[in-house]
Design a protein around this motif. Structure first.
Motif, PDB file in Angstrom:
ATOM      1  N   ASN A   1       1.092  -0.944  -0.541  1.00  0.00           N
ATOM      2  CA  ASN A   1       0.006  -0.121   0.152  1.00  0.00           C
ATOM      3  C   ASN A   1       0.572   1.284   0.111  1.00  0.00           C
ATOM      4  OD1 ASN A   1      -3.090  -0.501   0.504  1.00  0.00           O
ATOM      5  ND2 ASN A   1      -2.358  -1.766   1.091  1.00  0.00           N
ATOM      6  N   THR A   2       2.249   1.104   0.495  1.00  0.00           N
ATOM      7  CA  THR A   2       3.048   2.183   0.523  1.00  0.00           C
ATOM      8  C   THR A   2       3.276   2.778  -1.514  1.00  0.00           C
ATOM      9  OG1 THR A   2       5.249   3.666   1.081  1.00  0.00           O
ATOM     10  CG2 THR A   2       4.852   0.785   0.523  1.00  0.00           C
ATOM     11  N   GLN A   3       3.509   4.244  -1.384  1.00  0.00           N
ATOM     12  CA  GLN A   3       4.305   4.923  -2.939  1.00  0.00           C
ATOM     13  C   GLN A   3       5.617   5.102  -2.935  1.00  0.00           C
ATOM     14  OE1 GLN A   3       2.201   4.380  -5.436  1.00  0.00           O
ATOM     15  NE2 GLN A   3       0.578   3.430  -3.256  1.00  0.00           N
ATOM     16  N   ASP A   4       5.712   4.672  -1.152  1.00  0.00           N
ATOM     17  CA  ASP A   4       7.671   5.119  -1.278  1.00  0.00           C
ATOM     18  C   ASP A   4       8.185   3.400  -1.469  1.00  0.00           C
ATOM     19  OD1 ASP A   4       9.983   5.001   0.478  1.00  0.00           O
ATOM     20  OD2 ASP A   4       9.570   6.653   0.556  1.00  0.00           O
ATOM     21  N   ALA A   5       9.736   4.073  -2.029  1.00  0.00           N
ATOM     22  CA  ALA A   5       9.984   2.917  -2.946  1.00  0.00           C
ATOM     23  C   ALA A   5      11.204   2.174  -2.214  1.00  0.00           C
ATOM     24  CB  ALA A   5      11.119   2.985  -4.160  1.00  0.00           C
TER      25      ALA A   5
ATOM     26  N   LEU B   1      14.986  -0.554  -3.565  1.00  0.00           N
ATOM     27  CA  LEU B   1      15.521  -0.187  -2.831  1.00  0.00           C
ATOM     28  C   LEU B   1      16.913   0.372  -3.955  1.00  0.00           C
ATOM     29  CD1 LEU B   1      16.335  -2.714  -0.366  1.00  0.00           C
ATOM     30  CD2 LEU B   1      15.627  -0.622   0.249  1.00  0.00           C
ATOM     31  N   MET B   2      16.635  -0.017  -4.772  1.00  0.00           N
ATOM     32  CA  MET B   2      18.249   0.550  -6.363  1.00  0.00           C
ATOM     33  C   MET B   2      17.112   1.855  -6.391  1.00  0.00           C
ATOM     34  SD  MET B   2      19.050  -2.432  -8.837  1.00  0.00           S
ATOM     35  CE  MET B   2      20.262  -1.744  -9.227  1.00  0.00           C
ATOM     36  N   ALA B   3      15.808   1.626  -6.532  1.00  0.00           N
ATOM     37  CA  ALA B   3      15.247   2.708  -7.109  1.00  0.00           C
ATOM     38  C   ALA B   3      15.050   3.971  -5.758  1.00  0.00           C
ATOM     39  CB  ALA B   3      13.581   1.897  -7.568  1.00  0.00           C
ATOM     40  N   SER B   4      14.772   3.459  -4.717  1.00  0.00           N
ATOM     41  CA  SER B   4      14.933   4.390  -4.156  1.00  0.00           C
ATOM     42  C   SER B   4      16.325   5.214  -3.188  1.00  0.00           C
ATOM     43  CB  SER B   4      14.741   3.998  -2.690  1.00  0.00           C
ATOM     44  OG  SER B   4      15.199   4.425  -1.134  1.00  0.00           O
ATOM     45  N   LEU B   5      17.072   4.174  -3.595  1.00  0.00           N
ATOM     46  CA  LEU B   5      18.674   4.715  -4.025  1.00  0.00           C
ATOM     47  C   LEU B   5      18.557   5.658  -5.437  1.00  0.00           C
ATOM     48  CD1 LEU B   5      21.491   5.068  -2.725  1.00  0.00           C
ATOM     49  CD2 LEU B   5      22.344   2.957  -4.529  1.00  0.00           C
ATOM     50  N   ARG B   6      18.437   5.242  -6.194  1.00  0.00           N
ATOM     51  CA  ARG B   6      17.699   6.840  -7.506  1.00  0.00           C
ATOM     52  C   ARG B   6      18.006   7.619  -6.980  1.00  0.00           C
ATOM     53  NH1 ARG B   6      17.595   2.033 -10.393  1.00  0.00           N
ATOM     54  NH2 ARG B   6      14.722   1.904 -10.707  1.00  0.00           N
ATOM     55  N   ILE B   7      16.402   7.609  -6.186  1.00  0.00           N
ATOM     56  CA  ILE B   7      15.695   8.842  -5.827  1.00  0.00           C
ATOM     57  C   ILE B   7      16.395   9.596  -4.927  1.00  0.00           C
ATOM     58  CG2 ILE B   7      13.550   9.573  -4.495  1.00  0.00           C
ATOM     59  CD1 ILE B   7      12.115   7.194  -6.070  1.00  0.00           C
TER      60      ILE B   7
ATOM     61  N   GLU C   1      10.039   1.921   1.442  1.00  0.00           N
ATOM     62  CA  GLU C   1       9.941   1.569   1.933  1.00  0.00           C
ATOM     63  C   GLU C   1       8.647  -0.088   1.913  1.00  0.00           C
ATOM     64  OE1 GLU C   1       6.535   3.335   3.380  1.00  0.00           O
ATOM     65  OE2 GLU C   1       7.313   5.144   4.706  1.00  0.00           O
ATOM     66  N   LYS C   2       8.546   0.054   0.002  1.00  0.00           N
ATOM     67  CA  LYS C   2       8.283  -1.649  -0.135  1.00  0.00           C
ATOM     68  C   LYS C   2       8.881  -2.302  -0.121  1.00  0.00           C
ATOM     69  CE  LYS C   2       5.209   0.582  -3.619  1.00  0.00           C
ATOM     70  NZ  LYS C   2       4.327  -0.797  -4.074  1.00  0.00           N
ATOM     71  N   GLY C   3      10.602  -1.821  -0.159  1.00  0.00           N
ATOM     72  CA  GLY C   3      11.986  -2.359  -0.716  1.00  0.00           C
ATOM     73  C   GLY C   3      12.292  -2.805   1.167  1.00  0.00           C
ATOM     74  N   LEU C   4      11.747  -1.984   2.201  1.00  0.00           N
ATOM     75  CA  LEU C   4      11.875  -3.077   3.299  1.00  0.00           C
ATOM     76  C   LEU C   4      10.990  -4.183   3.332  1.00  0.00           C
ATOM     77  CD1 LEU C   4      12.675   0.711   5.280  1.00  0.00           C
ATOM     78  CD2 LEU C   4      14.295  -1.293   4.222  1.00  0.00           C
ATOM     79  N   ALA C   5       9.819  -3.997   2.984  1.00  0.00           N
ATOM     80  CA  ALA C   5       8.759  -4.719   3.272  1.00  0.00           C
ATOM     81  C   ALA C   5       9.015  -5.789   2.649  1.00  0.00           C
ATOM     82  CB  ALA C   5       7.507  -4.299   2.988  1.00  0.00           C
ATOM     83  N   ASN C   6       9.645  -5.966   1.605  1.00  0.00           N
ATOM     84  CA  ASN C   6      10.455  -7.261   0.595  1.00  0.00           C
ATOM     85  C   ASN C   6      10.825  -7.695   1.273  1.00  0.00           C
ATOM     86  OD1 ASN C   6       8.103  -7.438  -1.407  1.00  0.00           O
ATOM     87  ND2 ASN C   6       9.190  -5.584  -2.349  1.00  0.00           N
TER      88      ASN C   6
END
Length: 218
Positions: A42-46, A66-72, A48-53
């Motif tokens: 449900n989260t839109q934050d990459a 997490l790679m997407a989050s790092l790029r951002i 947070e999604k990475g941590l949940a996964n």
């Protein structure tokens, strides 16, 4: 109900904390896993999604997110750095510290080499330090970019045309200065109207060049 329990927690610590906190809030291991999975979906934050996964051992998805989050995050850091550097350059310029302003703009340019506003600010600062040849190169880079985007008939492009015209006049190339002023004037009149201060600026500087060469009455 289980997801609601999670909303007060720092998801960054979830992987460590949730195995302990689940029982404390009446969640067994299965309910905890489901709650975290639902949170991640449900989260839109990459991040947070990475941590949940990561917590649920979905490693390919965790790596992707997490790679997407790092790029951002890297882009955010770069953007904030450029904004701060350009603001510093503007402050130096307002203080009359033109060499310091030019150095700050140059630093921003190394990170964002195709940004016409940075180039134009750099060019103006170089011009004020009388580094005319360097300023001309920078102005022409800014003009070339602006002629592509937003295009040759945009007010920002007219600014580059006019600034380059001023520089060419100071370097003694009045025929080229006249041509640049006329191009800038045409764009400004079309988009800003005849009463706009920038139109008056172009008319004034064009008039100076024409008067010097006897094309206007004294």
């Amino acid at each position: 109900m289980a997801v609601a329990v999670l909303e007060g927690f720092d998801i960054q610590a979830m992987g460590v904390a949730m195995p302990r906190l689940g029982p404390e809030f009446g969640l067994d291991a299965d309910a905890t896993d489901k709650a975290i999975l639902s949170w991640g979906q449900n989260t839109q934050d990459a991040y947070e999604k990475g941590l949940a996964n990561l917590y649920t051992r979905n490693y390919p998805a965790a790596t992707r997110d997490l790679m997407a989050s790092l790029r951002i995050r890297r882009q955010k850091v770069v953007t904030e750095m450029i904004d701060a550097t350009v603001s510093l350059a503007q402050s130096f310029y307002k203080e009359g510290k033109f060499s310091d302003a030019a150095a700050a703009y140059e630093e921003a340019h190394r990170v964002r080499p195709d940004h016409p506003h940075i180039l134009n600010g750099w060019g103006v600062s170089l011009f004020r330090t009388r580094r005319y040849k360097e300023a001309e190169s920078v102005y022409r880079q800014a003009l070339a970019i602006r002629e592509r985007t937003p295009g040759p008939n945009h007010p920002d492009t007219a600014t580059s045309l006019h600034d380059l015209g001023v520089l060419m006049h100071f370097q003694g190339d009045d025929p080229q200065a006249e041509s640049l002023y006329r191009r800038a004037l045409a764009v400004r009149e079309k988009h800003l109207g005849s009463a706009h201060p920038l139109v008056a600026e172009s008319l004034t500087d064009l008039g100076v060049v024409l008067r010097l060469h006897g094309d206007l009455p004294h």
